[in-house]
Enzyme design. Structure first.
Site, mmCIF file in Angstrom:
data_model
loop_
_atom_site.group_PDB
_atom_site.id
_atom_site.type_symbol
_atom_site.label_atom_id
_atom_site.label_comp_id
_atom_site.label_asym_id
_atom_site.label_seq_id
_atom_site.Cartn_x
_atom_site.Cartn_y
_atom_site.Cartn_z
ATOM 1 N N ASP A 18 0.968 -1.186 0.088
ATOM 2 C CA ASP A 18 -0.075 0.059 0.075
ATOM 3 C C ASP A 18 0.761 1.374 0.117
ATOM 4 O OD1 ASP A 18 -1.876 2.106 1.005
ATOM 5 O OD2 ASP A 18 -2.999 0.265 0.902
ATOM 6 N N SER A 50 -6.934 15.188 -13.015
ATOM 7 C CA SER A 50 -7.825 14.742 -14.022
ATOM 8 C C SER A 50 -8.583 16.172 -14.225
ATOM 9 C CB SER A 50 -8.967 14.050 -12.994
ATOM 10 O OG SER A 50 -10.156 14.294 -13.573
ATOM 11 N N TYR A 89 -14.090 12.462 -4.773
ATOM 12 C CA TYR A 89 -13.063 12.216 -5.848
ATOM 13 C C TYR A 89 -12.285 13.219 -6.385
ATOM 14 C CZ TYR A 89 -10.683 10.706 -10.089
ATOM 15 O OH TYR A 89 -9.835 10.415 -11.099
ATOM 16 N N LYS A 111 -8.526 15.172 -5.732
ATOM 17 C CA LYS A 111 -7.342 15.365 -6.885
ATOM 18 C C LYS A 111 -6.970 16.827 -6.609
ATOM 19 C CE LYS A 111 -7.115 11.482 -8.930
ATOM 20 N NZ LYS A 111 -5.998 10.648 -8.875
ATOM 21 N N ARG A 147 -17.540 14.955 -24.463
ATOM 22 C CA ARG A 147 -16.317 14.584 -23.632
ATOM 23 C C ARG A 147 -15.043 14.395 -24.554
ATOM 24 N NH1 ARG A 147 -19.383 15.657 -20.691
ATOM 25 N NH2 ARG A 147 -19.714 14.481 -18.402
HETATM 26 P P1 NAD Z 1 -6.967 1.774 -11.782
HETATM 27 O O1 NAD Z 1 -8.073 1.567 -10.650
HETATM 28 O O2 NAD Z 1 -7.266 0.872 -12.908
HETATM 29 O O3 NAD Z 1 -5.458 1.989 -11.346
HETATM 30 C C1 NAD Z 1 -5.215 2.295 -10.073
HETATM 31 C C2 NAD Z 1 -4.458 1.090 -9.246
HETATM 32 O O4 NAD Z 1 -3.991 1.597 -8.037
HETATM 33 C C3 NAD Z 1 -4.908 -0.200 -9.047
HETATM 34 O O5 NAD Z 1 -4.254 -1.143 -9.663
HETATM 35 C C4 NAD Z 1 -5.151 -0.404 -7.715
HETATM 36 O O6 NAD Z 1 -5.155 -1.899 -7.213
HETATM 37 C C5 NAD Z 1 -4.163 0.498 -7.294
HETATM 38 N N1 NAD Z 1 -4.267 1.187 -5.847
HETATM 39 C C6 NAD Z 1 -5.231 1.791 -5.270
HETATM 40 N N2 NAD Z 1 -4.996 2.353 -4.188
HETATM 41 C C7 NAD Z 1 -3.910 1.766 -3.919
HETATM 42 C C8 NAD Z 1 -3.019 2.015 -2.659
HETATM 43 N N3 NAD Z 1 -3.435 2.535 -1.459
HETATM 44 N N4 NAD Z 1 -1.751 1.523 -2.785
HETATM 45 C C9 NAD Z 1 -1.373 0.754 -3.762
HETATM 46 N N5 NAD Z 1 -1.930 0.646 -5.096
HETATM 47 C C10 NAD Z 1 -3.304 1.201 -4.783
HETATM 48 O O7 NAD Z 1 -7.362 3.332 -12.298
HETATM 49 P P2 NAD Z 1 -7.026 4.002 -13.598
HETATM 50 O O8 NAD Z 1 -7.948 4.241 -14.421
HETATM 51 O O9 NAD Z 1 -5.587 3.235 -13.893
HETATM 52 O O10 NAD Z 1 -6.510 5.196 -12.892
HETATM 53 C C11 NAD Z 1 -5.055 5.422 -12.478
HETATM 54 C C12 NAD Z 1 -5.129 7.110 -12.001
HETATM 55 O O11 NAD Z 1 -5.481 8.032 -12.793
HETATM 56 C C13 NAD Z 1 -5.918 7.409 -10.666
HETATM 57 O O12 NAD Z 1 -5.470 8.094 -9.987
HETATM 58 C C14 NAD Z 1 -7.109 7.903 -11.213
HETATM 59 O O13 NAD Z 1 -7.751 8.723 -10.216
HETATM 60 C C15 NAD Z 1 -6.664 8.777 -12.442
HETATM 61 N N6 NAD Z 1 -7.510 9.215 -13.364
HETATM 62 C C16 NAD Z 1 -8.370 8.232 -14.139
HETATM 63 C C17 NAD Z 1 -9.168 8.581 -15.024
HETATM 64 C C18 NAD Z 1 -10.033 7.566 -15.902
HETATM 65 O O14 NAD Z 1 -10.919 7.824 -16.446
HETATM 66 N N7 NAD Z 1 -9.577 6.011 -15.546
HETATM 67 C C19 NAD Z 1 -9.569 9.883 -15.457
HETATM 68 C C20 NAD Z 1 -8.627 10.875 -14.420
HETATM 69 C C21 NAD Z 1 -7.768 10.486 -13.914
HETATM 70 N N1 UFG Z 2 -22.498 8.184 -19.606
HETATM 71 C C1 UFG Z 2 -23.755 7.718 -20.173
HETATM 72 N N2 UFG Z 2 -24.249 6.298 -19.702
HETATM 73 C C2 UFG Z 2 -23.349 5.868 -18.956
HETATM 74 C C3 UFG Z 2 -22.055 6.228 -18.655
HETATM 75 C C4 UFG Z 2 -21.725 7.487 -18.849
HETATM 76 O O1 UFG Z 2 -24.439 8.242 -20.904
HETATM 77 O O2 UFG Z 2 -23.844 4.587 -18.463
HETATM 78 C C5 UFG Z 2 -22.320 9.349 -20.082
HETATM 79 C C6 UFG Z 2 -22.044 10.568 -19.126
HETATM 80 O O3 UFG Z 2 -23.267 11.147 -18.901
HETATM 81 C C7 UFG Z 2 -21.158 11.336 -19.897
HETATM 82 C C8 UFG Z 2 -20.242 10.633 -20.878
HETATM 83 O O4 UFG Z 2 -21.064 9.610 -20.908
HETATM 84 O O5 UFG Z 2 -21.679 12.457 -20.832
HETATM 85 C C9 UFG Z 2 -18.883 10.170 -20.241
HETATM 86 O O6 UFG Z 2 -19.102 9.653 -18.966
HETATM 87 P P1 UFG Z 2 -18.078 8.898 -18.032
HETATM 88 O O7 UFG Z 2 -18.538 8.383 -16.919
HETATM 89 O O8 UFG Z 2 -17.337 7.769 -19.056
HETATM 90 O O9 UFG Z 2 -16.924 9.843 -17.713
HETATM 91 P P2 UFG Z 2 -17.213 11.409 -17.018
HETATM 92 O O10 UFG Z 2 -16.694 12.307 -18.030
HETATM 93 O O11 UFG Z 2 -18.321 11.428 -16.176
HETATM 94 O O12 UFG Z 2 -15.602 11.064 -16.099
HETATM 95 C C10 UFG Z 2 -14.625 10.794 -16.312
HETATM 96 C C11 UFG Z 2 -13.613 10.085 -15.129
HETATM 97 C C12 UFG Z 2 -13.890 10.653 -13.926
HETATM 98 C C13 UFG Z 2 -12.837 12.121 -14.267
HETATM 99 C C14 UFG Z 2 -13.961 12.950 -15.343
HETATM 100 C C15 UFG Z 2 -13.270 14.278 -15.504
HETATM 101 O O13 UFG Z 2 -14.554 8.827 -14.973
HETATM 102 O O14 UFG Z 2 -12.793 10.129 -13.182
HETATM 103 O O15 UFG Z 2 -13.737 12.135 -16.576
HETATM 104 O O16 UFG Z 2 -12.504 14.150 -16.694
HETATM 105 F F1 UFG Z 2 -13.186 12.850 -13.024
#
Ligand code: NAD
Ligand code: UFG
Length: 340
Positions: free
Chosen positions: A58, A124, A149, A153, A231
Site C-alpha cells: 500500500d 483529472s 473524488y 485530486k 467529452r
Molecule cells: P485503476 O483503478 O485501474 O488503477 C489504480 C491502481 O491503483 C489499481 O491497480 C489499484 O489496485 C491501485 N491502488 C489503489 N489504491 C492503492 C493503494 N493505496 N496502494 C497501492 N495501490 C493502490 O485506475 P486507472 O483508471 O488506471 O487510474 C489511474 C489514476 O488515474 C488514478 O489516480 C485515477 O484517479 C486517475 N484518473 C483516471 C481517469 C479515468 O477515467 N480512468 C481519469 C482521470 C484520472
Molecule cells: N454516460 C452515459 N451512460 C453511462 C455512462 C456515461 O450516458 O452509462 C455519459 C455521461 O453522462 C457522460 C459521458 O457518458 O456524458 C462520459 O461519462 P464517463 O462516466 O465515461 O466519464 P466522465 O466524463 O463522467 O468522468 C470521467 C472520469 C472521472 C473524471 C472525469 C473528468 O470517470 O474520473 O472524467 O474528466 F473525473
C-alpha cells in the site's frame, strides 16, 4: 536507475508500464491490487518480453516506502495509485481522502526522506469543475469539483504546489487526464472495472459482448450537438506516452507543471455509440435516461501546452479507440478474471 510506478497494475498504469519498458526503462510497480490483479503485469510481460517487478503493498505504508527507496535506485515516481469511482466517493468520502490524499502525502514524505524529488501525478480534468468556455486550457482557474473524488485530486494538486513552493528542487507534473478509453493494440491489456461499469466505454463494450443488456444514455437535453454529453476521449496508449514525455521534461525542468492530456476534440455519447457500432459491427441498444447528477454538459481540452512544451500530442483517432476497446473486450469477455 529505476522508475517507481504506483498503481502500475491498473488500467492506465499497465499501459504506461508497457511504454516505459519498451523505451528501455527499469520499472518497479507498487500496487496493493485493490482494483487490479497480477494478470495485467503478466500480460505486460507477454507484450514487452520483460516482467516488471511487482511489490505488492500500500502506498500509505511509510515503512514499506522507506524500505523500497533504500533498496532500489529510484530516480522518479509516477503516482497512479488511488480510488477513482465518483459515485462511490460520494458514499465513502473518507476512503477517498484517506487513499488519494493520504496516499499522496505518505508518498511525498517518503520521497523527501529518500531525496527523490521527481514526480508525475495522475490528476483529472475534473479539477476544472464546470467552466463556461471550451476548450479548457491549463490557465483555466481550478473550479469546485462536485464530488469527493474530484476534491481529492484538487487537494493533492494544492499540496504539490505548496511542496514545490517550499523546496524548488522538486520537479512535479500535474497530468490532467480527460477521458481515457481504448486498450493496447495487442488486445492483451485493457480496462477491467469491478462490477457494473460507471464509465461510458466499458459499459458499451460490456453491452456489445452480452454481459449487460442495454446502455442508459444519461440525458439528451444538454446544450450540445445532439443533446447528449460531450467529452474529450483519449486513447490510453496516447495517454501513456504523455507520461514518458512529461518525465523527460521533468528531468531538465524543476518546478511544478500542469498539462492537459486530451485530444482537443469532443464527441457526444451518441457519436461514441455510432463509432463503436461501426468499429465492432455490433449493435449497442440504448435508452434515454435522466441526466446523471454531477455531470457537466461538455468538457474538452486545449492540448496546445503539452504539444508546445513536451512535443507530445494524441495521434490515435476515435476509430482506433473503438477498435482497440473492442479487441480487448471481445478477446477477454470476463476481463482478467479468466487469467487469474
Ligand atoms: P485503476 O483503478 O485501474 O488503477 C489504480 C491502481 O491503483 C489499481 O491497480 C489499484 O489496485 C491501485 N491502488 C489503489 N489504491 C492503492 C493503494 N493505496 N496502494 C497501492 N495501490 C493502490 O485506475 P486507472 O483508471 O488506471 O487510474 C489511474 C489514476 O488515474 C488514478 O489516480 C485515477 O484517479 C486517475 N484518473 C483516471 C481517469 C479515468 O477515467 N480512468 C481519469 C482521470 C484520472
Ligand atoms: N454516460 C452515459 N451512460 C453511462 C455512462 C456515461 O450516458 O452509462 C455519459 C455521461 O453522462 C457522460 C459521458 O457518458 O456524458 C462520459 O461519462 P464517463 O462516466 O465515461 O466519464 P466522465 O466524463 O463522467 O468522468 C470521467 C472520469 C472521472 C473524471 C472525469 C473528468 O470517470 O474520473 O472524467 O474528466 F473525473
Amino acid at each position: 536507475m529505476a522508475l517507481l510506478i504506483t498503481g502500475g497494475a491498473g488500467y492506465i498504469g499497465s499501459h504506461t508500464v508497457v511504454e516505459l519498458l519498451e523505451a528501455g526503462q527499469e520499472v518497479i510497480v507498487l500496487d496493493n491490487l485493490a482494483n487490479s490483479s497480477r494478470a495485467s503485469l503478466q500480460r505486460v510481460a507477454q507484450i514487452t518480453g520483460r516482467e516488471p517487478q511487482l511489490i505488492e503493498g500500500d502506498v500509505r505504508d511509510a515503512r514499506l516506502l522507506d524500505r523500497l527507496f533504500a533498496e532500489h535506485p529510484v530516480e522518479a515516481v509516477v503516482h497512479f495509485a488511488g480510488l477513482k469511482a465518483v459515485g462511490e466517493s460520494v458514499r465513502h468520502p473518507l476512503d477517498y481522502y484517506d487513499n488519494n490524499v493520504g496516499g499522496s502525502l505518505a508518498l511525498c514524505q517518503a520521497m523527501a526522506r529518500a531525496g527523490v524529488r521527481r514526480l508525475a501525478f495522475s490528476s483529472s480534468a475534473t479539477v476544472y469543475g464546470a467552466p463556461a468556455d471550451m476548450p479548457i486550457p491549463e490557465t483555466c482557474p481550478i473550479g469546485i469539483p462536485t464530488n469527493p473524488y474530484g476534491q481529492s485530486k484538487r487537494m493533492v494538486e494544492d499540496m504539490l504546489n505548496d511542496l514545490v513552493a517550499s523546496d524548488p528542487r522538486w520537479s512535479i507534473a500535474l497530468l490532467r487526464y480527460f477521458n481515457p478509453v481504448g486498450a493496447h493494440p495487442s488486445g492483451l491489456i485493457g480496462e477491467d472495472p469491478d462490477g457494473i461499469p460507471n464509465n461510458l466505454l466499458p459499459y458499451i463494450t460490456q453491452v456489445a459482448v452480452g454481459r449487460l443488456e442495454r446502455l442508459a444514455v444519461f440525458g439528451d437535453d444538454y446544450p450540445t450537438i445532439d443533446g447528449t454529453g460531450v467529452r474529450d476521449y483519449i486513447h490510453v496508449v496516447d495517454l501513456a506516452r504523455g507520461h514518458l514525455a512529461a518525465l523527460g521534461f521533468l528531468s531538465t525542468h524543476p518546478g511544478i507543471h500542469a498539462w492537459n492530456l486530451g485530444t482537443g476534440t469532443g464527441y457526444s455519447v451518441l457519436q461514441i455509440i455510432e463509432a463503436f457500432e461501426r468499429a465492432s459491427g455490433r449493435p449497442v441498444p440504448y435508452t434515454i435516461a435522466p441526466r446523471r447528477p454531477g455531470d457537466v454538459a461538455q468538457c474538452w481540452s486545449d492540448p496546445a501546452k503539452a504539444m508546445r512544451e513536451l512535443g507530445w500530442r494524441a495521434t490515435l483517432g476515435l476509430d482506433r479507440m473503438m477498435e482497440d476497446a473492442w479487441r480487448w473486450q471481445s478477446g477477454n469477455p470476463a476481463g482478467y478474471a479468466e487469467a487469474d
